[in-house]
Design an enzyme around this catalytic site. Sequence first.
Site, PDB file in Angstrom:
ATOM      1  N   ASP A 356       8.768  47.582 -11.226  1.00  0.00           N
ATOM      2  CA  ASP A 356       7.415  47.266 -10.814  1.00  0.00           C
ATOM      3  C   ASP A 356       7.289  47.531  -9.315  1.00  0.00           C
ATOM      4  O   ASP A 356       8.291  47.518  -8.590  1.00  0.00           O
ATOM      5  CB  ASP A 356       7.124  45.791 -11.136  1.00  0.00           C
ATOM      6  CG  ASP A 356       5.713  45.404 -10.723  1.00  0.00           C
ATOM      7  OD1 ASP A 356       4.797  46.211 -10.953  1.00  0.00           O
ATOM      8  OD2 ASP A 356       5.543  44.308 -10.169  1.00  0.00           O
ATOM      9  N   THR A 358       4.233  46.366  -6.984  1.00  0.00           N
ATOM     10  CA  THR A 358       3.644  45.294  -6.201  1.00  0.00           C
ATOM     11  C   THR A 358       4.451  44.014  -6.343  1.00  0.00           C
ATOM     12  O   THR A 358       4.675  43.529  -7.441  1.00  0.00           O
ATOM     13  CB  THR A 358       2.192  45.041  -6.651  1.00  0.00           C
ATOM     14  OG1 THR A 358       1.468  46.254  -6.583  1.00  0.00           O
ATOM     15  CG2 THR A 358       1.539  43.996  -5.765  1.00  0.00           C
TER      16      THR A 358
END
Length: 388
Positions: A356, A358
């Site tokens: 991922d 963010t």
Amino acid sequence: PPATLASLNVPADPSGNLSRLSSLTSSSPLLSLLEISPSTGPTPSQLSASLSSHGGNALPSAPPASFASLLVDSIVDDGTVQILIAAALVSLLIGTYSDPATGWIEGAAILSAVAIVALVTAGNDWSKERQFRALDAARADAPDVKVLRGRVTLVRAADVRVGDLVSLEPGDKAPADCVLVGAGGGGLAVDESSLTGEPDAVEKGVGKGEDRFVLSGCNVQRGSGTAVCIAVGPRSQWGAIKLALRSEPANTPLQDKLDVMAAMIGNVGIAAAALTFAALMWIRYKSGSSEPWFQAVLDAFIIAVTIVVVAVPEGLPLAVTISLAFSTKRMLADNNLIRHLQACETMGNATTICSDKTGTLTENKMTVVDSFFGFGKGGGAAADVVFK
């Protein structure tokens, strides 16, 4: 009841949770159903009952492994080491019997190599386990939370209970899964990137049809309000995710290959030793030698054991352990803390990493890295700002 509150906090079902909340509170407000006063918050007896029914706001941790258990695991989990121990004990016994002066040296040398392998592996795992527990404890030391318990007071995040009325302001992080029961004008804007990965703030409010759920670990960016906790610790969505990520480390590809090789070497070595022993006995039988049968059997058995000992690469486990330990030290210099030695070998085989962005690769915080200012002839000004 715990089952009713759990039905309001189903993971990955925000619309369903909101629908069930609306149905539950259609006749009475949520605080009335929980029998909590909006002006004074839960009573001490209610907090005690909440702790018994819903648990505390901390994830259960497994007891730390002792050095002795790690030492045993380093031997039990390695097939090559087990073969070496068996061969070393047999060699030690027979060597001592046949030549008390020097016959024990070979078996003792093999046991010494096994001891070094086991101690290095167990020592590294024990040291890294302590370091990771210290890091987890420091990370779990969250800021204090404002709750209403007769009066507004600060409590540790770990002491928050289901039913607590939590005050949320800009910059605060929700200590548990909560439902808004009051909000200022304009509601709240909540950063849920730690759960969803989405960088955009999510609007929260107490109006009809508005999202009222503020989940554990999410940051309030704008607005203020009061929320009642409905799930804490492992029953919260963030806690359930962290528990699901806990797993026992599986064998690495190198470990699997070493186990297969150890089994193959053991089988081939034992087969060769058995054939050699049978051949020597056949030769003794055909030769008609006057040598006592006991001595002939003992000599043949010593040769068979020697074949097994020579076949097993006693230096291989030691070389693998030392190389992985060296890798962890090099990675520690780059601020990479390795919990298990085998992780170095696993990451060395990685060709693609899916991650991922963010909140994982980035902090979800825009930072000004450069700016350009200009002034026109008429006195006007222009500016370009570069964010990263």
